[in-house]
Each structure stands twice: as structure tokens, then as C-alpha cells.
Scaffold this motif. Sequence first.
Motif, PDB file in Angstrom:
ATOM      1  N   HIS A  68       0.842  -1.206   0.000  1.00  0.00           N
ATOM      2  CA  HIS A  68       0.000   0.000   0.000  1.00  0.00           C
ATOM      3  C   HIS A  68       0.875   1.253   0.000  1.00  0.00           C
ATOM      4  O   HIS A  68       0.566   2.241  -0.680  1.00  0.00           O
ATOM      5  N   TYR A  86      -3.214  -0.868  -4.551  1.00  0.00           N
ATOM      6  CA  TYR A  86      -4.531  -1.103  -3.956  1.00  0.00           C
ATOM      7  C   TYR A  86      -4.575  -2.574  -3.571  1.00  0.00           C
ATOM      8  O   TYR A  86      -4.442  -3.465  -4.429  1.00  0.00           O
ATOM      9  N   THR A  87      -4.738  -2.861  -2.283  1.00  0.00           N
ATOM     10  CA  THR A  87      -4.601  -4.231  -1.781  1.00  0.00           C
ATOM     11  C   THR A  87      -5.943  -4.756  -1.313  1.00  0.00           C
ATOM     12  O   THR A  87      -6.629  -4.127  -0.506  1.00  0.00           O
ATOM     13  N   TRP A 136      -4.964  -4.541   4.800  1.00  0.00           N
ATOM     14  CA  TRP A 136      -5.661  -4.493   3.513  1.00  0.00           C
ATOM     15  C   TRP A 136      -6.430  -3.186   3.325  1.00  0.00           C
ATOM     16  O   TRP A 136      -6.984  -2.641   4.284  1.00  0.00           O
ATOM     17  N   ASP A 137      -6.512  -2.738   2.081  1.00  0.00           N
ATOM     18  CA  ASP A 137      -7.462  -1.671   1.765  1.00  0.00           C
ATOM     19  C   ASP A 137      -8.890  -2.181   1.927  1.00  0.00           C
ATOM     20  O   ASP A 137      -9.766  -1.468   2.408  1.00  0.00           O
ATOM     21  N   ARG A 184     -10.223   0.094  -7.205  1.00  0.00           N
ATOM     22  CA  ARG A 184      -9.020   0.915  -7.161  1.00  0.00           C
ATOM     23  C   ARG A 184      -9.220   2.215  -7.933  1.00  0.00           C
ATOM     24  O   ARG A 184     -10.174   2.356  -8.719  1.00  0.00           O
TER      25      ARG A 184
END
Length: 637
Positions: A116, A121-122, A143-144, A155
Amino acid sequence: MKLSFCVLFLFFSPARYFASAQQKNNIKPNILWITFEDTSPQFIGAYGNADARTPNMDLLAKNGVRFTNAFSTGTVCSPSRSCIITGVKTYSLGTGHHRSNIRIPDYIKGFPFYLHQQGYYTTNHEKTDYNIANAKDFVQQTWDESSGEAGWWKRQPGQPFFAVFNFMDSHQSRTMTWPYAQYKKEVYDHLTPEERIGDNDFSLPPIYHESPEMRKQFARVYNSLKKTDNEIGALLQRLDVDHLRDSTIIFLYADHGEGMPRGKTNGINYGYRVPFVIWFPPMYSHLSPWGKAGVVTDELIDFEDLAPTMLSLCGSKVPEYMKGRILLGNDRSPQTRYLFLSNDRADNGPDLTRTVTDGRYVYSRNFMPFEPEMRYIRYVEISEIKQQMREDYSKNLLDSFQRTLFYARPPEMLYDIANDPWEMHNLAGDKQCAEKLREFRDTLDHHIISERDVLLLPEYATNQIPASTTLYEFRQDDKNFPVQQIYKVASLSGFRNVKVAQQQIDFLKDNNPVIRYWAILGLRSQRPGTLQKFKSDIEAAIDDSYPPVAVTAAAIVYDNFKSQKAENILKDAIGSSNMDIALMAINYLLYAEDASPFVETVRKIKSSSDNYNAKAAANDFLGKLNLVENDAAHEAE
């Protein structure tokens, strides 16, 4: 485990991608991880199984890089995933026992945290199961998005992604633990008649008894994998529809070995080795050190390598605590000669196995060999296939090898996978393999000591360390954890002779309670005739001030000398408010010759305890004595 993708320059023409090597190196790849559950390579078409129906996996392998020597670092879900997400082996982090809620240092992050920071974008869809404390905060920081809706599609335009997707349909629940009717509804009925694999449409592994009943159960493996393959195909189709295939590196692998009996929860090749494929789009083919499409490599890799590889690939510095190799790109690490793997408690079934492999040979050291490979684990015991195996054993229908799965294990196992893929011929006693045995034994001994394997501590001790520290840090102080002295005693465990027993008796007088624990645990594996020679010393140990020593000694004394005092100590232990002690006592009694005096005590813990593992062990105990129906346990993974 899950997978991720990175999406860059989505609206540029393909020619832009191939402009120059310099431009390639400046474009961060999308990364997609596709993981699936509980599967050994033997059941995938790309690995030579002509009966399997896994076309989507096979096509990725055909056009990608297929690994023949890829290993999970553990044989159960949550320990395996703790290593994947942190990049730290479970015996260093302390996370080897399934669902043990272990505190880890604040500076050890889930590796997508670093991605990140590099602009990725995770996302994780959706399983976590990382086996650590404060899991909610850890997941949020890592995490996103981690949810059933997570994916690359949220994303920002042009933002690279790392996306993980985990498919559950090959999980042990589907292949064996769910009632057959539930499997049929949730798996079989979702396949077309042409897709279904019939009971006689595959070769049954020789470690299982050949019968219609076993075939009915084992067909579940193939059909569950077929449904998994269908879902993988749908995900890849979405990647194509979104025009992302040409900018995404795809990783495909199982979270550990086969979920059927003798695989998962056992520290052998069948539990560790996984199918593993990396597919590179032409844009990133230069990152592959193995070559382009259709490559097969025997390079040794394990899950410790995944986190540092991802960080390096995406431009992040690799933290010092990550000791795995970088597999891809300019900073690729040298290949290794050995991999080190581990297996510890699975649900209510304790174990401690340490393994070293060079890919061809797999050497496993069993430190609790009094428990068989078919040990009691409630989530497995409720399955029809495990019940069938026990029934076949009781009816003397099994061949000489299949019967050994219900016997105490040897302390050492050495298998030549090239010539014995189902691990039926233990070479540890073969004089022609003595040098190879010594090589692996010495290599493993050195590794356990140098890495300061903290799970040499009994679980009772790991749960009593000060709140101001973590097991990862605790183990680094020799005053807290004198690993060399402890391992000197632990390394005796399982070897069955009078000379070793005398050493274990001598260590029962040590001031360190963990050393005394390993002395008495080692005596637990000695033969009755040997134990008789040391009866008075073992009886004295039931008064030890350290509960794990006293309970283990009481189990030995009760089972061999039928002592009323030992029986009372075990009953008190079963009723203990400390669940580590209660679980220890019940598990010892699962293998006792006569456990009938403990029925009422165990029934009380079954009815009153809210601890899943203690209740599961109680159900196993009562089930063994035919005093409880095979009630369904909640899904353990």
C-alpha cells in the motif's frame, strides 16, 4: 491464501507496454493471487493426474511456470497463513498451533501494508485466519479491503493492485467432513453431468483401502477440485473482460497439502507439498528467472518466500525480520539446498514434527511419536471416510501398510519421494540411507537451535509469557529460553531404549521445568518394559510442581502401573480451569488402554466447557468409547 493484482496504464495501447526495457522496469505489475484449499499436486491435471478435470489450472501451468518443489511451511490452514501474511516461520513467531491467537510484535506487519505504501490497492477476498491476536486491527491495517466483495475493481484509475482470492470448494469440509448430502448439494449438484467424476473414474491412492465405500468418499476430492477450477476460470474471465490479463502476474497455489486423512495435520510430504504456478504476461516475462511459457522448475520454494518476493517485486524494502528468499527480479536470492517445515497442534490434536527436505527426500522428526498419523482430531473424526478407515481397521481389512497409520509413529521418517510418492517405505532404518539420514538429522538439529524454535515450549508455557512481550521476542533471550539445553533433552524424545530412558530420568531432576517436561514427554514414548525399570522415578514425577510434568507423568503411571493417585491427578487435570492442562490430560487418555474411569469427568467438561478444543477432545474421548454419537462439530477451518 489470497491473491492480488496491479493495474497500470489501463487505457494505453499494448505497444506502449513493450516500448523499452527501461519503461518495463518502471511499470509496477498488477499481481493476482489465486489460492485454493487442502490440495496436493497429485490431484491436479498439470501435475500428471490424467483423471483430474482442472483445465483452467492446467492452462495456467502450461503457459506459465510450474513448480514441482513448492511447500507450505505447515500442514494446517491458520499456521500456514500466518507465515504467508507475515513472512515469518511459525516456530519463530509462535503461531504453529492451529487457532492459538498469538501476540506478535507491532513492527511485524501483514506484508500488503508495505505494498500500500508503494501505491498498490490491496484487497483480500475474503479469508484471513492468520492465527494472531488482535486479528481485526491486523486485517484492517493490512488491507485496503478484506471482504466477500473485495477485488481490483474499486481501485483508482491507473492504480496497481495486489488482489487475493481464496476458493474454498476443495477444503476438507467439502471433501470429507460435511455429511455426504451436504457435499452433494453444495458441490456435486453444481457440476454438469459431463463434469462429474464418478466413483470409479480415478486411481485410489494405495494408502487407502480399496473398496466402494472409500471410492465414494474419495470421489469428493476430484469433484470439489472441479468446482474450484470452474470458479478459477470465472475469475480469470473477469480479469480478461476488464482487459487486465496483459498487465497482471498470476500466482496459483494451495494453502497446504491434501485434506484427506494422512495429509493435512501430518508432518510429511503429503501434508506439505503444494501445487504452485506463476503465470507472467509478455509484458513482465523478463521478471521470470525460469524462462517463459511452459517451464517446469524443481527449484525449492516455500511460503516464507512469498512476502519478501512481493515486496521486492513492487519496489518496497524487505524488513530484516523476513528471512525468506526473493524469487523474482533483479534482487533474486540464491537458491537454497534445504527447506525447513513444521507441524504442531491441529484443533484438539497436539503434535510437534519438524521437517527438512531437499525436494527429493523428506525427513521428518516426530517429537510426539506415541500419537499415530491417524490421531484423534474431532473435525476429522466426524467424517465418514475417517469412520470408514477405523471400521476397516477394526475388521482387519487393511493391508500391512494401511494398518501402520493407526500405530505409534517412529521418531524419524525418511521418504524418497521420487520412488515412493505415497510415502509408504520409511528409509530411516535402511543402512544404505544412513548417510542421508545423518545429513538431514544434523541439518535439522542445527536449524532448530539456530532459529530458536519457540514451540519447544509446551503450550501451557507459551500462554503464560508476560503480556509485555511476545513469543517472537521472548525466545531471543537465552535466560527465558535456553534453547540448546532444552533441545538436548527434546532431541531424545521418541527414541525407545533403556540408555535413552536413563538420560530422560536423569533430566527429570533438572531445575528448568521445560527440561523436565521434555524428559517426561520422551518417557511417554518408551516401551512398557523399559518404563518398568524406572517405575519409582516416574511415579515420583507425578508430584512435580510444574503441571505439564505432573500430568504427563500421571498419564504414564496410570497407563502402565494403574495407580489410583495418578488417576486422581488426571481427573483433576481434566477439570482444570487451565484449558491447556485439561486438553493435555484428555489427549493422553485418548491413547490409554483403559480410559473407562474417566468417563464422567470427561462428560462434565463436554457439557460445561466453552473451549472448542477441550470440548472436541471430550467428544473424541467419548466417541472412542462409543458413548456419544458423531455429532457435527463446527467448521474448524
